[in-house]
Design a protein around this motif. Structure first.
Motif, mmCIF file in Angstrom:
data_model
loop_
_atom_site.group_PDB
_atom_site.id
_atom_site.type_symbol
_atom_site.label_atom_id
_atom_site.label_comp_id
_atom_site.label_asym_id
_atom_site.label_seq_id
_atom_site.Cartn_x
_atom_site.Cartn_y
_atom_site.Cartn_z
ATOM 1 N N UNK A 248 0.843 -1.189 0.000
ATOM 2 C CA UNK A 248 0.000 0.000 0.000
ATOM 3 C C UNK A 248 0.879 1.240 0.000
ATOM 4 N N UNK A 249 0.332 2.356 -0.477
ATOM 5 C CA UNK A 249 1.024 3.641 -0.470
ATOM 6 C C UNK A 249 0.029 4.752 -0.125
ATOM 7 N N UNK A 250 -0.598 4.647 1.071
ATOM 8 C CA UNK A 250 -1.638 5.624 1.432
ATOM 9 C C UNK A 250 -1.056 6.993 1.801
ATOM 10 N N UNK A 251 -1.909 7.988 1.742
ATOM 11 C CA UNK A 251 -1.535 9.364 2.078
ATOM 12 C C UNK A 251 -1.505 9.527 3.597
ATOM 13 N N UNK B 201 3.111 6.962 2.876
ATOM 14 C CA UNK B 201 3.990 5.922 3.400
ATOM 15 C C UNK B 201 3.725 4.634 2.631
ATOM 16 N N UNK B 202 4.718 3.740 2.629
ATOM 17 C CA UNK B 202 4.588 2.473 1.922
ATOM 18 C C UNK B 202 5.245 1.374 2.745
ATOM 19 N N UNK B 203 4.857 0.150 2.451
ATOM 20 C CA UNK B 203 5.422 -1.014 3.131
ATOM 21 C C UNK B 203 5.168 -2.242 2.277
ATOM 22 N N UNK B 204 5.956 -3.280 2.520
ATOM 23 C CA UNK B 204 5.735 -4.524 1.804
ATOM 24 C C UNK B 204 6.935 -5.446 1.847
ATOM 25 N N UNK B 205 6.794 -6.622 1.245
ATOM 26 C CA UNK B 205 7.881 -7.588 1.192
ATOM 27 C C UNK B 205 8.770 -7.350 -0.028
ATOM 28 N N UNK C 18 7.268 8.679 1.466
ATOM 29 C CA UNK C 18 7.585 9.349 0.219
ATOM 30 C C UNK C 18 6.700 10.567 0.062
ATOM 31 N N UNK C 19 7.168 11.485 -0.757
ATOM 32 C CA UNK C 19 6.372 12.664 -1.052
ATOM 33 C C UNK C 19 6.570 13.032 -2.498
ATOM 34 N N UNK C 20 5.525 13.576 -3.063
ATOM 35 C CA UNK C 20 5.532 13.975 -4.460
ATOM 36 C C UNK C 20 5.550 15.500 -4.499
#
Length: 161
Positions: free
Chosen positions: A79-82, A89-93, A119-121
């Motif tokens: 996921x990459x929610x605001x 933020x993001x997370x994963x394997x 992360x930020x855009x």
């Protein structure tokens, strides 16, 4: 135990494929691994292919003047929610494979990654990010060894198109 781990990993990969960006990206990242058998600085070309739900990095790791490793890592963003505003933020394997001890006593390694970051855009195509991972792995060369204390920290930018 192994079947349960593989089942969880497969589920995360499937979930990660639905939450990943659909477009492509390219950028640079740098970082440091503060612990583990091959602690030191690293740099990479990072990229995302539109047809694959993972973010990759072609990585080179240095310690002093010695080349420690050349590797490929891939991370699936579940996921990459605001968080707020332009912050996400993001997370994963993920995984890492490569050649270690390149300057002296070469061998191969493979590792699992559990990655998380922010992360930020700044503007639509430019992403800035900071990520950390737990990267336990196995090293195969003259001997067989495990490293469970590998925690690379990386920062960088990517242009999405």
């Amino acid at each position: 135990m192994n079947k349960k781990f593989l089942g969880i990993f497969a589920a995360l990969v499937v979930l990660g494929s639905t939450g990943a960006f659909a477009s492509a990206a390219i950028g640079l990242q740098g970082g440091y691994s503060p612990a583990g058998d091959y602690a030191g600085f690293n740099g990479a070309l990072t990229f995302k292919l539109s047809s694959v739900p993972a973010v990759f990095a072609a990585n080179v790791s240095m310690s002093g003047n010695e080349l420690n490793s050349i590797a490929l890592q891939g991370d699936w963003w579940v996921s990459n929610p605001k968080l707020a505003g332009m912050f996400h933020y993001f997370y994963g394997p993920g995984f890492a494979v490569g050649v270690y001890g390149v300057s002296s006593n070469p061998g191969l390694y493979a590792a699992f990654r559990a990655v998380g970051g922010v992360n930020l855009f700044v503007v639509k195509p430019l992403e800035l990010y900071l990520q950390a991972a737990w990267q336990p792995g196995v090293y195969v060369g003259n001997t067989l060894s495990w490293d469970v204390l590998c925690f690379p920290i990386q920062f960088g930018f990517r242009f999405w198109f």
